[in-house]
Design a protein around this motif. Structure first.
Motif, PDB file in Angstrom:
ATOM      1  N   GLY A   1      50.152  86.871  56.624  1.00  0.00           N
ATOM      2  CA  GLY A   1      49.094  85.911  56.275  1.00  0.00           C
ATOM      3  C   GLY A   1      49.692  84.694  55.588  1.00  0.00           C
ATOM      4  N   ALA A   2      50.607  84.940  54.662  1.00  0.00           N
ATOM      5  CA  ALA A   2      51.183  83.835  53.885  1.00  0.00           C
ATOM      6  C   ALA A   2      52.023  82.914  54.775  1.00  0.00           C
ATOM      7  CB  ALA A   2      52.036  84.409  52.749  1.00  0.00           C
ATOM      8  N   VAL A   3      52.777  83.508  55.701  1.00  0.00           N
ATOM      9  CA  VAL A   3      53.650  82.662  56.526  1.00  0.00           C
ATOM     10  C   VAL A   3      52.812  81.807  57.482  1.00  0.00           C
ATOM     11  CG1 VAL A   3      54.172  84.173  58.531  1.00  0.00           C
ATOM     12  CG2 VAL A   3      55.936  82.690  57.606  1.00  0.00           C
ATOM     13  N   LEU A   4      51.674  82.337  57.899  1.00  0.00           N
ATOM     14  CA  LEU A   4      50.801  81.549  58.778  1.00  0.00           C
ATOM     15  C   LEU A   4      50.237  80.348  58.004  1.00  0.00           C
ATOM     16  CD1 LEU A   4      49.876  81.837  61.769  1.00  0.00           C
ATOM     17  CD2 LEU A   4      47.702  82.634  60.867  1.00  0.00           C
ATOM     18  N   GLN A   5      49.911  80.600  56.748  1.00  0.00           N
ATOM     19  CA  GLN A   5      49.436  79.471  55.908  1.00  0.00           C
ATOM     20  C   GLN A   5      50.522  78.417  55.783  1.00  0.00           C
ATOM     21  OE1 GLN A   5      48.037  80.686  52.075  1.00  0.00           O
ATOM     22  NE2 GLN A   5      46.034  81.299  52.869  1.00  0.00           N
ATOM     23  N   GLU A   6      51.746  78.881  55.565  1.00  0.00           N
ATOM     24  CA  GLU A   6      52.865  77.921  55.455  1.00  0.00           C
ATOM     25  C   GLU A   6      53.044  77.132  56.742  1.00  0.00           C
ATOM     26  OE1 GLU A   6      56.653  78.094  53.168  1.00  0.00           O
ATOM     27  OE2 GLU A   6      56.437  80.204  53.733  1.00  0.00           O
ATOM     28  N   ALA A   7      52.794  77.834  57.863  1.00  0.00           N
ATOM     29  CA  ALA A   7      52.996  77.197  59.172  1.00  0.00           C
ATOM     30  C   ALA A   7      51.934  76.142  59.460  1.00  0.00           C
ATOM     31  CB  ALA A   7      52.991  78.258  60.269  1.00  0.00           C
ATOM     32  N   ASP A   8      50.863  76.171  58.687  1.00  0.00           N
ATOM     33  CA  ASP A   8      49.789  75.190  58.863  1.00  0.00           C
ATOM     34  C   ASP A   8      50.193  73.884  58.177  1.00  0.00           C
ATOM     35  OD1 ASP A   8      47.439  74.064  59.585  1.00  0.00           O
ATOM     36  OD2 ASP A   8      46.236  75.065  58.052  1.00  0.00           O
ATOM     37  N   HIS A   9      51.279  73.321  58.638  1.00  0.00           N
ATOM     38  CA  HIS A   9      51.864  72.115  58.050  1.00  0.00           C
ATOM     39  C   HIS A   9      52.466  71.326  59.200  1.00  0.00           C
ATOM     40  CE1 HIS A   9      54.996  69.714  56.038  1.00  0.00           C
ATOM     41  NE2 HIS A   9      54.150  69.695  55.024  1.00  0.00           N
ATOM     42  N   GLU A  10      52.458  70.009  59.080  1.00  0.00           N
ATOM     43  CA  GLU A  10      52.879  69.189  60.227  1.00  0.00           C
ATOM     44  C   GLU A  10      54.332  69.412  60.660  1.00  0.00           C
ATOM     45  OE1 GLU A  10      52.128  65.214  58.893  1.00  0.00           O
ATOM     46  OE2 GLU A  10      53.778  65.272  57.457  1.00  0.00           O
ATOM     47  N   SER A  11      55.144  69.957  59.763  1.00  0.00           N
ATOM     48  CA  SER A  11      56.556  70.188  60.135  1.00  0.00           C
ATOM     49  C   SER A  11      56.708  71.342  61.130  1.00  0.00           C
ATOM     50  CB  SER A  11      57.390  70.478  58.887  1.00  0.00           C
ATOM     51  OG  SER A  11      56.884  71.636  58.248  1.00  0.00           O
ATOM     52  N   VAL A  12      55.659  72.178  61.253  1.00  0.00           N
ATOM     53  CA  VAL A  12      55.723  73.324  62.177  1.00  0.00           C
ATOM     54  C   VAL A  12      54.879  73.000  63.403  1.00  0.00           C
ATOM     55  CG1 VAL A  12      55.169  75.767  62.494  1.00  0.00           C
ATOM     56  CG2 VAL A  12      56.036  74.958  60.278  1.00  0.00           C
ATOM     57  N   ARG A  13      55.504  73.109  64.585  1.00  0.00           N
ATOM     58  CA  ARG A  13      54.771  72.772  65.831  1.00  0.00           C
ATOM     59  C   ARG A  13      54.509  73.999  66.693  1.00  0.00           C
ATOM     60  NH1 ARG A  13      57.551  68.465  69.011  1.00  0.00           N
ATOM     61  NH2 ARG A  13      55.470  68.197  69.879  1.00  0.00           N
TER      62      ARG A  13
END
Ligand code: CAA
Length: 260
Positions: free
Chosen positions: A38-50
């Protein structure tokens, strides 16, 4: 990126590589790993992750399921809540509006197959094995497997797989539509994941996001199937067969089921 106990992460050219890493338990999803997913998905919700490529550590397993040692002692209510939490998390992965590829190397069983199924695309090495073997423990899939397996492979094949608990090869998984592509080696798997992601990332990101939303809208999470699964998962844990199934797994022997 944060540091995780049971996940390895690497962000390379906009692609977040997430590797589930509990090799001593064949990357089984204990509660800590679920919360880290869950936490890593939240982190991935950032423009640096495509995009995300999800895999399992080592040569043997993608993920061998929920952690049986943790679920063995759950009460009916705890088990239903456990299933609901997992369903919600996997729905968040399914609804993520950037492409997610499951690169499956080895066993994808139970919650592991369910995790692969909530990713947008599944590819596998030829040594991979897929299955929903929960019946061997006296339970049913609890992280959305009764719904997503049925969506992907059809009701008859899904019921056969879930009722027999059979494990199938990557090639068979491809034949029934559970997996998109099968390659020979781990290195080829990584290359193919990269190739598919690169192709998608060359397209318009908004169109990709709208595609994911549109396809998922046709498989409404609010439908009764998911909740029924959570309730029935809980009910299974009240049986002697569940105690027998989980104890037999831990004691490394065949279970003797009695139907009560
Ligand atoms: N949970 C906890 N530990 C697990 C595990 C799991 N799902 N799968 C494997 N392990 C552990 C084993 O207990 C073993 O630990 P020890 O060395 O401490 O004994 C270690 O990982 C290696 O496993 P095996 O010795 O069993 O390896 P194997 O090569 O003989 O067998 C296997 C591999 C066929 C995958 C076998 O491990 C297996 O059947 N695992 C369980 C698969 C399963 O039933 N998954 C469904 C879980 S329930 C679920 O997921 C519910 C849900 O829908 C939410």
């Amino acid at each position: 990126m944060k540091t995780y106990q049971n996940l390895k992460t690497e962000l390379k050219e906009g692609i977040l590589h997430v590797t589930i890493s509990r090799p001593q338990a064949l990357n089984a999803l204990n509660m800590e790993t679920m919360s880290e997913l869950g936490a890593v998905l939240q982190e991935a919700d950032h423009e640096s992750v495509r995009a995300i490529i999800l895999s399992g550590e080592g040569e043997k397993a993608f993920v061998a399921g929920a952690d049986i040692k943790e679920i063995a002692t759950l009460s009916k209510e705890e088990a239903a809540a456990f299933a609901r939490r997992g369903q919600i998390l996997f729905k968040q992965w399914e609804d993520f509006t950037k492409p997610i590829i499951a690169a499956v190397n080895g066993f994808a069983l139970g919650g592991g197959c369910e995790l692969a199924m909530c990713c947008h695309i599944r590819i596998a090495t030829e040594n991979a094995k897929f299955g929903q073997p929960e019946v061997n423990l006296g339970i049913i899939p609890g992280y959305g497997g009764t719904q997503r397996l049925t969506q992907l492979v059809g009701r008859g094949k899904a019921l056969e797989l879930m009722m027999t608990g059979d494990l199938i090869s990557a090639q068979e998984a491809k034949n029934i539509g559970l997996v998109n592509h099968v390659v020979a080696t781990h290195a080829e798997l990584a290359e193919l994941a990269q190739k598919i992601v690169s192709k998608i990332l060359a397209k318009a990101p908004v169109a990709i996001a709208q595609l994911i939303k549109s396809v998922n809208a046709g498989f409404d999470f609010e439908k009764a199937g998911y909740e029924a699964e959570a309730i029935h998962f809980g009910e299974c844990t009240t049986t002697q067969d569940f105690k027998e199934g989980t104890t037999a797994f831990i004691e490394k022997r065949q279970p003797q089921f009695k139907g009560k």
